[in-house]
Design an enzyme around this catalytic site. Structure first.
Site, PDB file in Angstrom:
ATOM      1  N   ASP A   1       0.847  -1.198   0.000  1.00 14.88           N
ATOM      2  CA  ASP A   1       0.000   0.000   0.000  1.00 14.88           C
ATOM      3  C   ASP A   1       0.881   1.246   0.000  1.00 14.88           C
ATOM      4  OD1 ASP A   1      -2.985   1.002   0.688  1.00 14.88           O
ATOM      5  OD2 ASP A   1      -1.517   2.254   1.740  1.00 14.88           O
TER       6      ASP A   1
ATOM      7  N   TYR B   1       3.284   9.689  -0.588  1.00 17.49           N
ATOM      8  CA  TYR B   1       4.357   9.083   0.225  1.00 17.49           C
ATOM      9  C   TYR B   1       5.725   9.267  -0.453  1.00 17.49           C
ATOM     10  CZ  TYR B   1       0.393   6.546   2.383  1.00 17.49           C
ATOM     11  OH  TYR B   1      -0.796   6.203   2.975  1.00 17.49           O
TER      12      TYR B   1
ATOM     13  N   LYS C   1      -2.468   5.904  -4.495  1.00 16.35           N
ATOM     14  CA  LYS C   1      -3.543   6.859  -4.215  1.00 16.35           C
ATOM     15  C   LYS C   1      -3.256   8.191  -4.885  1.00 16.35           C
ATOM     16  CE  LYS C   1      -3.586   4.752   0.381  1.00 16.35           C
ATOM     17  NZ  LYS C   1      -2.172   4.606   0.730  1.00 16.35           N
TER      18      LYS C   1
ATOM     19  N   HIS D   1      -7.176   9.762  -2.251  1.00 15.83           N
ATOM     20  CA  HIS D   1      -6.551   9.673  -0.925  1.00 15.83           C
ATOM     21  C   HIS D   1      -7.400  10.340   0.168  1.00 15.83           C
ATOM     22  CE1 HIS D   1      -2.244   9.207   0.886  1.00 15.83           C
ATOM     23  NE2 HIS D   1      -3.155   9.023   1.816  1.00 15.83           N
TER      24      HIS D   1
HETATM   25  N1  LIG Z   1      -5.213   6.527   3.545  1.00 15.95           N
HETATM   26  C1  LIG Z   1      -4.638   7.228   4.489  1.00 15.95           C
HETATM   27  O1  LIG Z   1      -4.936   8.424   4.671  1.00 15.95           O
HETATM   28  C2  LIG Z   1      -3.597   6.591   5.359  1.00 15.95           C
HETATM   29  C3  LIG Z   1      -3.121   7.242   6.506  1.00 15.95           C
HETATM   30  C4  LIG Z   1      -2.171   6.610   7.301  1.00 15.95           C
HETATM   31  C5  LIG Z   1      -1.715   5.342   6.940  1.00 15.95           C
HETATM   32  N2  LIG Z   1      -2.182   4.731   5.791  1.00 15.95           N
HETATM   33  C6  LIG Z   1      -1.677   3.400   5.371  1.00 15.95           C
HETATM   34  O2  LIG Z   1      -1.730   2.499   6.468  1.00 15.95           O
HETATM   35  C7  LIG Z   1      -0.420   1.960   6.690  1.00 15.95           C
HETATM   36  C8  LIG Z   1      -0.217   1.624   8.149  1.00 15.95           C
HETATM   37  O3  LIG Z   1      -0.442   2.750   8.975  1.00 15.95           O
HETATM   38  P1  LIG Z   1       0.727   3.550   9.720  1.00 15.95           P
HETATM   39  O4  LIG Z   1       2.005   3.344   9.017  1.00 15.95           O
HETATM   40  O5  LIG Z   1       0.247   4.949   9.885  1.00 15.95           O
HETATM   41  O6  LIG Z   1       0.749   2.947  11.186  1.00 15.95           O
HETATM   42  P2  LIG Z   1       0.765   1.477  11.832  1.00 15.95           P
HETATM   43  O7  LIG Z   1       0.984   0.424  10.823  1.00 15.95           O
HETATM   44  O8  LIG Z   1      -0.443   1.410  12.740  1.00 15.95           O
HETATM   45  O9  LIG Z   1       2.029   1.600  12.813  1.00 15.95           O
HETATM   46  C9  LIG Z   1       3.327   1.778  12.322  1.00 15.95           C
HETATM   47  C10 LIG Z   1       4.245   2.127  13.515  1.00 15.95           C
HETATM   48  O10 LIG Z   1       4.259   1.065  14.463  1.00 15.95           O
HETATM   49  C11 LIG Z   1       5.588   0.512  14.588  1.00 15.95           C
HETATM   50  N3  LIG Z   1       5.426  -0.957  14.570  1.00 15.95           N
HETATM   51  C12 LIG Z   1       5.060  -1.728  13.505  1.00 15.95           C
HETATM   52  N4  LIG Z   1       4.965  -3.015  13.861  1.00 15.95           N
HETATM   53  C13 LIG Z   1       5.264  -3.069  15.178  1.00 15.95           C
HETATM   54  C14 LIG Z   1       5.338  -4.148  16.102  1.00 15.95           C
HETATM   55  N5  LIG Z   1       5.081  -5.381  15.741  1.00 15.95           N
HETATM   56  N6  LIG Z   1       5.667  -3.825  17.395  1.00 15.95           N
HETATM   57  C15 LIG Z   1       5.935  -2.565  17.774  1.00 15.95           C
HETATM   58  N7  LIG Z   1       5.865  -1.510  16.932  1.00 15.95           N
HETATM   59  C16 LIG Z   1       5.548  -1.765  15.633  1.00 15.95           C
HETATM   60  C17 LIG Z   1       6.375   1.033  13.406  1.00 15.95           C
HETATM   61  O11 LIG Z   1       7.719   1.269  13.765  1.00 15.95           O
HETATM   62  P3  LIG Z   1       8.959   0.611  12.940  1.00 15.95           P
HETATM   63  O12 LIG Z   1       8.782   0.977  11.483  1.00 15.95           O
HETATM   64  O13 LIG Z   1      10.136   1.249  13.583  1.00 15.95           O
HETATM   65  O14 LIG Z   1       8.860  -0.870  13.191  1.00 15.95           O
HETATM   66  C18 LIG Z   1       5.672   2.360  13.114  1.00 15.95           C
HETATM   67  O15 LIG Z   1       6.180   3.370  13.967  1.00 15.95           O
HETATM   68  C19 LIG Z   1       0.508   3.065   6.156  1.00 15.95           C
HETATM   69  O16 LIG Z   1       1.830   2.627   5.955  1.00 15.95           O
HETATM   70  C20 LIG Z   1      -0.227   3.442   4.899  1.00 15.95           C
HETATM   71  O17 LIG Z   1       0.020   2.474   3.892  1.00 15.95           O
HETATM   72  C21 LIG Z   1      -3.111   5.344   5.019  1.00 15.95           C
END
Ligand SMILES: NC(=O)c1ccc[n+]([C@@H]2O[C@H](COP(=O)([O-])OP(=O)(O)OC[C@H]3O[C@@H](n4cnc5c(N)ncnc54)[C@H](OP(=O)(O)O)[C@@H]3O)[C@@H](O)[C@H]2O)c1
Length: 281
Positions: A45, A50, A75, A108
């Site tokens: 994704d 990004y 997106k 997006h």
């Molecule tokens: N459509 C939208 O508006 C929108 C907005 C936000 C996100 N997204 C999508 O959703 C995806 C995921 O959301 P996100 O990146 O915001 O947050 P997330 O996946 O909820 O959390 C990522 C964070 O958690 C840490 N982490 C990951 N796995 C872990 C584990 N097993 N234990 C402890 N910490 C862990 C990562 O650190 P490390 O990298 O240091 O491990 C990072 O800081 C994004 O990458 C994107 O593709 C979309």
């Protein structure tokens, strides 16, 4: 362990678990996506905003895995909602990713306070990409119920997915219920609230009982609710941990206890879709 496939309203199938690349720096993206593909992720994704589409495409190409085996989502940038801009931006997305099609392309953000409140002509442009086959599926992200109702009233294609913020601190049930009723698959972004839920005593207590990590318990909660998720990590050990979700199960009581952590809008880690208006320059 096989990742389940979910059938979208256009007949295409999406892996329920993928890998998100938001906030991965371009220079780190090839390494991260390469590691994720090695672990077994087959759904990535990304987004124009990004700024790492090129690196995602490079990692997939270098992996030697057939293009058809990897589900790629991107997106449309907030900067390009006007139809001609969207067409040009989509060409650039395909070129950056080095592919002739994306599996899924999303608006997006709805940006209801920008572009004279017109996200309908943007959606009609997305429909062109679906009809010409360069986007196998099209959908939206961060759309609230009134936004979805407008698309239903004024256009002739229901989005395949709506990617919204969902995690234990904002369960977003109203939008999830609308999605479910209208055949729209919910994708839950920031599934572990960027790490914020991992110290919650309700989550850690369940994790201790089932012998899994808090991240695995939270991600499994999403899987059992039927949403699509793509946790982000730059750490291969965590990527592996986040991929190992299909050999244990939570009870109905566990699911309810985690859902009860909901704080509504207070629980958001990101902006509110009704007011978010940022256009990158
Ligand atoms: N459509 C939208 O508006 C929108 C907005 C936000 C996100 N997204 C999508 O959703 C995806 C995921 O959301 P996100 O990146 O915001 O947050 P997330 O996946 O909820 O959390 C990522 C964070 O958690 C840490 N982490 C990951 N796995 C872990 C584990 N097993 N234990 C402890 N910490 C862990 C990562 O650190 P490390 O990298 O240091 O491990 C990072 O800081 C994004 O990458 C994107 O593709 C979309």
């Amino acid at each position: 362990m096989a990742v389940p496939l979910i059938t979208l309203n256009d007949g295409n199938r999406i892996p329920q678990l993928g890998f998100g690349v938001y906030q991965i720096k371009p220079r780190d993206t090839v390494e991260a996506v390469t590691a994720a593909l090695k672990i077994g992720y087959r759904h990535i994704d990304t987004a124009e905003m990004y700024r790492n589409e090129r690196e995602v495409g490079d990692a997939i190409a270098d992996s030697g895995i057939d293009r058809g085996e990897v589900f790629i989502t991107s997106k449309l940038s907030n900067a390009f909602h006007r139809p001609d801009d969207a067409r040009k931006a989509f060409d650039e997305t395909l070129s950056a990713l080095g592919t002739e099609y994306v599996d899924l392309f999303l608006i997006h953000w709805p940006l209801p306070t920008q572009y004279d409140g017109d996200f309908v002509s943007t959606w009609n442009t997305m429909i062109e990409f679906a009809r010409d086959g360069r986007a196998r599926s099209v959908g939206v992200s961060n759309f609230q119920v009134p936004h979805l109702e407008r698309l239903a009233a004024e256009t002739d294609l229901v989005p395949a997915v709506n990617q919204i913020e969902v995690h234990p601190y904002i369960t977003n049930e109203t939008v999830r219920a609308y999605n479910a009723e209208h055949g729209i698959v919910t994708e839950a972004w920031s599934p572990i609230a960027q790490g914020e839920v991992l110290d919650d005593p309700v989550v850690t207590r369940i994790a201790d009982r089932v012998g899994r990590t808090p991240a695995q318990v939270t991600l499994r909660w999403h899987i059992q609710r039927g949403d699509v998720i793509f946790p982000k990590s730059v750490n291969p050990a965590r990527m592996k941990e986040n991929f190992e979700l299909f050999d244990f199960e939570l009870t109905g009581e566990d699911l309810d206890a985690i859902a009860a952590l909901d704080k509504g809008d207070e629980g958001r880690t990101g902006p509110h879709p009704d007011t978010f208006d940022r256009i990158p320059r």
